[in-house]
Design a protein around this motif. Structure first.
Motif, PDB file in Angstrom:
ATOM      1  N   LEU A 190      50.993  49.271  59.547  1.00 42.47           N
ATOM      2  CA  LEU A 190      51.391  48.158  60.412  1.00 42.47           C
ATOM      3  C   LEU A 190      51.764  46.930  59.595  1.00 42.47           C
ATOM      4  O   LEU A 190      51.435  46.826  58.402  1.00 42.47           O
ATOM      5  N   SER A 216      53.910  43.476  66.916  1.00 46.06           N
ATOM      6  CA  SER A 216      54.686  44.676  66.620  1.00 46.06           C
ATOM      7  C   SER A 216      54.466  45.729  67.701  1.00 46.06           C
ATOM      8  O   SER A 216      53.333  45.992  68.106  1.00 46.06           O
ATOM      9  N   ASP A 218      54.816  48.857  67.336  1.00 44.54           N
ATOM     10  CA  ASP A 218      54.046  49.954  66.733  1.00 44.54           C
ATOM     11  C   ASP A 218      52.543  49.693  66.853  1.00 44.54           C
ATOM     12  O   ASP A 218      51.757  50.623  67.096  1.00 44.54           O
ATOM     13  N   SER A 219      52.134  48.442  66.685  1.00 43.41           N
ATOM     14  CA  SER A 219      50.712  48.104  66.770  1.00 43.41           C
ATOM     15  C   SER A 219      50.175  48.323  68.185  1.00 43.41           C
ATOM     16  O   SER A 219      49.090  48.895  68.370  1.00 43.41           O
ATOM     17  N   LEU A 222      50.059  52.078  68.991  1.00 45.85           N
ATOM     18  CA  LEU A 222      48.972  52.723  68.256  1.00 45.85           C
ATOM     19  C   LEU A 222      47.624  52.410  68.900  1.00 45.85           C
ATOM     20  O   LEU A 222      46.788  53.303  69.096  1.00 45.85           O
TER      21      LEU A 222
END
Length: 286
Positions: A190, A216, A218-219, A222
Motif C-alpha cells: 500500500l 487509496s 487498494d487500501s 484490502l
C-alpha cells in the motif's frame, strides 16, 4: 455479582470448566469448602467492582466438609446472593478410563472404597442430591475440550464472541516477524507515508497518516476483504475453543501502514462487541 458454583463427579471436567470460565472473565477458586463460599462472596462484594463474576469449585475432595453444601446454598439464598449451580457428570466407563489414562487417584479410593470402579459408583450416589439441585447439568462423556468451552460460553456469555480475546498488533518486517501471531497480513503493498515529508515522522495513530493510507482504493478494498475473512474465521476459532487470537499487520518499519490497519481492525471488532486489545510493537523504534 454473578456467582457460579461448580460441582460434580471427579474426572467429569471441573478443571477444564474452571479454565473456560477464567477465559471469559470469571474470578475462579478451585476446591473450596462449602462453608467458605458465602464468606468468599462477601469479600467479592466488598471489592468495589473489581470482581464482578466469580466461580468456585466444591466437590467430594472436601471430604466431610462437603456435607455442608446444601446448608450453604440455603444461606446464600437467605442473604439474597444469587447463584447458579453447575453440575458436571459423565458415564462410569468414561470416568474410569480418564482416571486410568491420567493415573490419578480418585478421592474416595483408600477412604470409603478400595477400587476405582467402586469409588465412581459411590461418588455418583453421594452427589445425587447436588445433581437434583443443579441449575445446569453438563454430561462431558462425549465432549472435547473445545466443545466443553463452547457450551460454557453459550451458558454464561451474553455475547459468545467475547469468549475470545483478539489482539490486533502492528510490527515492522525489518525488526523481525512476530512468530506468536496467528494471522499475519503484509500491507507493504500500500502507499507508504514514509516518503511524504510532512508524514514521515508521524505514525498511523495520526489522522493525517490514516487518511493518506486509506485514500487509496487498494487500501479500502484490502481492509474490506480482511474484515470478511476475520468475520468468517472467528466462529471457527471459537468452535475449536481458542481463547486468544493475535492478528498482526506488518509494514516496513511498523509505524504507518501497519499501525493504521491494526487500529482500524481493533475499532471494527470492538464495535461488534468482541473483547479486543491493540498494541504497536515497533511504533517507537527509529
Amino acid at each position: 455479582m454473578e456467582l457460579i458454583i461448580v460441582t460434580g463427579l471427579s474426572g467429569a471436567g471441573k478443571s477444564r470448566t474452571v479454565n473456560a470460565l477464567e477465559d471469559i472473565g470469571f474470578f475462579c477458586v478451585d476446591n473450596m469448602p462449602p462453608k467458605l463460599i458465602s464468606k468468599f462472596v462477601e469479600i467479592g462484594m466488598q471489592s468495589k467492582g473489581e470482581i464482578e463474576r466469580m466461580a468456585v469449585v466444591t466437590d467430594i475432595r472436601g471430604g466431610e466438609l462437603f456435607d455442608g453444601l446444601f446448608e450453604e446454598l440455603d444461606l446464600l439464598r437467605s442473604k439474597e446472593f444469587e447463584y447458579k449451580l453447575l453440575f458436571l457428570t459423565a458415564s462410569d466407563e468414561v470416568l474410569i478410563r480418564r482416571y486410568k489414562e491420567t493415573r490419578r487417584k480418585h478421592p474416595l479410593v483408600g477412604t470409603l472404597c478400595n477400587s476405582l470402579e467402586e469409588a465412581v459408583k459411590q461418588e455418583r450416589k453421594i452427589m445425587s442430591h447436588a445433581r437434583e439441585r443443579a441449575d445446569y447439568i453438563l454430561d462431558t462423556s462425549l465432549m472435547s475440550n473445545a466443545q466443553l468451552k463452547e457450551r460454557i460460553c453459550k451458558l454464561f456469555l451474553d455475547n459468545i464472541a467475547t469468549g475470545m480475546m483478539i489482539n490486533c498488533m502492528s510490527f515492522g518486517f525489518k525488526y523481525g516477524d512476530p512468530t506468536y501471531a496467528d494471522l499475519v497480513f503484509d500491507v507493504r503493498c500500500l502507499p507508504n507515508p514514509f516518503y511524504v515529508d510532512e508524514l514521515k515522522h508521524k505514525t498511523g495513530l495520526n489522522t493525517e497518516v490514516k487518511d493518506y493510507v486509506m485514500q487509496s482504493q487498494d487500501s479500502t478494498v484490502l481492509f474490506d476483504k480482511i474484515k470478511d475473512l476475520i468475520d468468517f474465521l472467528l466462529p471457527l476459532y471459537l468452535n475449536e475453543g481458542k481463547s486468544q487470537l493475535t492478528v498482526a499487520f506488518g509494514c516496513t518499519g511498523g509505524k504507518h501502514r501497519s499501525v493504521t490497519f491494526a487500529e482500524l481492525l481493533y475499532q471494527y471488532l470492538t464495535d461488534k462487541g468482541n473483547k479486543t486489545s491493540v498494541n504497536h510493537r515497533d511504533i517507537n523504534k527509529l
